[in-house]
Scaffold this motif. Structure first.
Motif, PDB file in Angstrom:
ATOM      1  N   GLU A 202      -4.479  14.241   0.852  1.00 54.95           N
ATOM      2  CA  GLU A 202      -4.759  14.945  -0.032  1.00 54.95           C
ATOM      3  C   GLU A 202      -5.749  16.169  -0.682  1.00 54.95           C
ATOM      4  O   GLU A 202      -5.055  16.389  -1.852  1.00 54.95           O
ATOM      5  N   ALA A 203      -6.098  16.478   0.492  1.00 48.18           N
ATOM      6  CA  ALA A 203      -7.079  18.036   0.378  1.00 48.18           C
ATOM      7  C   ALA A 203      -5.738  18.628   0.798  1.00 48.18           C
ATOM      8  O   ALA A 203      -6.340  19.882  -0.322  1.00 48.18           O
ATOM      9  N   LEU A 204      -4.490  18.371   0.868  1.00 50.98           N
ATOM     10  CA  LEU A 204      -3.116  19.024   1.232  1.00 50.98           C
ATOM     11  C   LEU A 204      -2.691  19.665  -0.342  1.00 50.98           C
ATOM     12  O   LEU A 204      -2.004  20.711  -0.595  1.00 50.98           O
ATOM     13  N   GLU A 218       9.581  21.707  -4.588  1.00 52.12           N
ATOM     14  CA  GLU A 218       9.930  20.843  -3.603  1.00 52.12           C
ATOM     15  C   GLU A 218       8.990  20.570  -3.343  1.00 52.12           C
ATOM     16  O   GLU A 218       8.116  19.277  -2.668  1.00 52.12           O
ATOM     17  N   TYR A 219       8.261  21.809  -2.603  1.00 45.62           N
ATOM     18  CA  TYR A 219       6.788  21.275  -1.970  1.00 45.62           C
ATOM     19  C   TYR A 219       6.436  20.064  -2.334  1.00 45.62           C
ATOM     20  O   TYR A 219       5.485  20.063  -1.449  1.00 45.62           O
ATOM     21  N   ARG A 220       5.591  20.581  -2.977  1.00 39.52           N
ATOM     22  CA  ARG A 220       4.859  19.660  -4.256  1.00 39.52           C
ATOM     23  C   ARG A 220       4.880  18.610  -4.312  1.00 39.52           C
ATOM     24  O   ARG A 220       4.359  17.509  -3.890  1.00 39.52           O
ATOM     25  N   HIS A 221       6.784  18.284  -4.825  1.00 39.11           N
ATOM     26  CA  HIS A 221       7.131  16.614  -4.284  1.00 39.11           C
ATOM     27  C   HIS A 221       6.528  16.095  -3.096  1.00 39.11           C
ATOM     28  O   HIS A 221       6.555  15.364  -3.114  1.00 39.11           O
ATOM     29  N   GLN A 222       6.840  16.786  -2.334  1.00 39.31           N
ATOM     30  CA  GLN A 222       6.863  16.246  -0.539  1.00 39.31           C
ATOM     31  C   GLN A 222       5.538  16.149  -0.350  1.00 39.31           C
ATOM     32  O   GLN A 222       4.964  14.992   0.798  1.00 39.31           O
ATOM     33  N   TYR A 227       0.990  11.570   0.616  1.00 38.79           N
ATOM     34  CA  TYR A 227      -0.234  11.636   0.560  1.00 38.79           C
ATOM     35  C   TYR A 227       0.212   9.743  -0.483  1.00 38.79           C
ATOM     36  O   TYR A 227      -0.807   8.581   0.218  1.00 38.79           O
ATOM     37  N   GLU A 228       1.105   9.914  -1.026  1.00 39.13           N
ATOM     38  CA  GLU A 228       1.092   8.400  -1.688  1.00 39.13           C
ATOM     39  C   GLU A 228       1.319   7.493  -1.208  1.00 39.13           C
ATOM     40  O   GLU A 228       1.112   6.179  -0.815  1.00 39.13           O
ATOM     41  N   LYS A 229       2.711   7.867   0.289  1.00 39.48           N
ATOM     42  CA  LYS A 229       2.549   6.831   0.906  1.00 39.48           C
ATOM     43  C   LYS A 229       1.552   5.835   2.103  1.00 39.48           C
ATOM     44  O   LYS A 229       1.015   5.611   2.680  1.00 39.48           O
ATOM     45  N   TYR A 230       0.426   7.359   2.568  1.00 41.40           N
ATOM     46  CA  TYR A 230      -0.858   6.729   3.008  1.00 41.40           C
ATOM     47  C   TYR A 230      -1.222   6.342   2.331  1.00 41.40           C
ATOM     48  O   TYR A 230      -2.245   5.484   3.033  1.00 41.40           O
ATOM     49  N   GLU A 231      -1.364   6.390   1.073  1.00 45.67           N
ATOM     50  CA  GLU A 231      -2.327   5.637  -0.009  1.00 45.67           C
ATOM     51  C   GLU A 231      -2.031   4.350  -0.041  1.00 45.67           C
ATOM     52  O   GLU A 231      -2.872   4.069  -0.306  1.00 45.67           O
ATOM     53  N   ARG A 232      -1.162   4.359  -0.031  1.00 44.47           N
ATOM     54  CA  ARG A 232       0.042   3.353  -0.184  1.00 44.47           C
ATOM     55  C   ARG A 232      -0.617   1.891   1.224  1.00 44.47           C
ATOM     56  O   ARG A 232      -0.589   1.082   1.338  1.00 44.47           O
TER      57      ARG A 232
END
Length: 323
Positions: A202-204, A218-222, A227-232
């Motif tokens: 999230e900080a990244l 591409e960077y933003r999407h990655q 982040y969403e993977k670890y949030e899930r």
């Protein structure tokens, strides 16, 4: 162990040892991934320092245990991950620390054990393309693979949790309770790890450095994807933790209910036999001045009285649904 992968200016991928570091320095257009494991800490620190890594970041990377973190420097990012060790397949897991120093054309990884995620990417056909995109992109890909292993671990545990839930409802016992308590402890540990990791990425998302092509879609999407993977994972582990907690509370409530039922039956039996024991004690003293002792049929009268008391109490308790 020290190993290196070099993507030279012609697009050729080379794998070897420390000699590729010197080649990388000679050709600014090349890209390097240097992986370190069980190296001498002094030599390791010297090598990392030659890439411009801050000495405090080196100390954090070499610690046995350190919470996941993110630090932004002028020419690289420092990401400290907590990944699963190579043997972890179930919730009885172990973790290793993985330090990632990611620059525009290099990635340095330092790990505290065998990393399945790193070994997986080391032999991938997509490695050349990912390395060409920059060290931070490869670091995010490693973090994604680490998250995937955590996801597989939790999804493997889900049927076990369902079986424990059914088992505690049908045949509750202390063995299932001990298993559930152990799983709950490990889920709490996972939830803590995912909370740290979700915070890191999230900080990244807030880092906006042109060096890492942070302006690219591409960077933003990655970054958002990681982040969403670890949030899930945090949400999933929290849900399993709450389910395990509910099962523990349900087992305790069920056990308490059974104990209360047992105590109620014992109380009823006590209430019945207290007056009977009192009468038996009074007429068992055998004093000569007790006129009832000389009454013809007194024994049978007393038995009838005791039977009447017991029957009356039983009927009363039955009407109150205490039996």
């Amino acid at each position: 162990m020290l190993r290196a992968t070099l993507l030279d200016s012609s697009g050729q991928l080379k794998q070897g040892g420390k000699e590729l570091v010197d080649e990388w320095r000679q050709f600014p257009d090349s890209h390097l991934w240097l992986d370190m494991y069980e190296e001498d800490e002094a030599e390791e620190a010297e090598l990392l320092a030659s890439f411009g890594v801050h000495h405090l970041a080196i100390l954090d990377a070499q610690r046995k245990r350190h919470p996941p973190k993110l630090e932004v420097f002028d020419d690289h990012l420092f990401i400290l991950l907590r990944g699963l060790d190579a043997e972890s397949r179930t919730l009885d897991f172990g973790t290793i620390q993985i330090a990632l120093f990611a620059g525009d054309n290099f990635l340095l990884t330092r790990r505290g054990g065998v990393s399945v995620s790193i070994n997986d990417w080391w032999g991938k056909s997509e490695l050349a393309q990912m390395l060409a995109n920059g060290g931070i992109h490869l670091a995010l890909a490693l973090a994604t693979t680490a998250a995937r292993r955590y996801t597989e671990l939790l999804l493997t545990f889900e049927p076990t949790l369902s079986e424990l839930e059914d088992g505690l409802q049908e045949h509750p016992d202390d063995q299932k309770m001990r298993e559930l308590t152990g799983y709950r402890t490990r889920l709490r540990k996972l939830r803590r790890i995912f909370s740290y990791l979700a915070g890191v990425f999230e900080a990244l998302r807030e880092v906006d450095e042109p060096l890492f092509r942070a302006e690219s879609d591409e960077y933003r999407h990655q970054v958002i994807d990681v982040y969403e993977k670890y949030e899930r994972l945090l949400s999933l582990s929290s849900m399993y933790y709450e389910v395990a907690g509910d099962l523990v509370d349900g087992y305790i409530s069920l056990t308490s209910h059974e104990l209360n039922s047992t105590m109620r039956i014992l109380t009823v039996l006590t209430a019945i036999f207290v007056p009977l024991g009192f009468l038996a004690g009074v007429y068992g003293m055998n004093f000569d001045n007790m006129p009832e002792l000389h009454t013809r049929g007194g024994y049978f009268v007393l038995l009838a009285v005791m039977l009447t008391i017991a029957t009356t109490l039983l009927v009363t308790f039955k009407r109150k649904n205490w039996l």
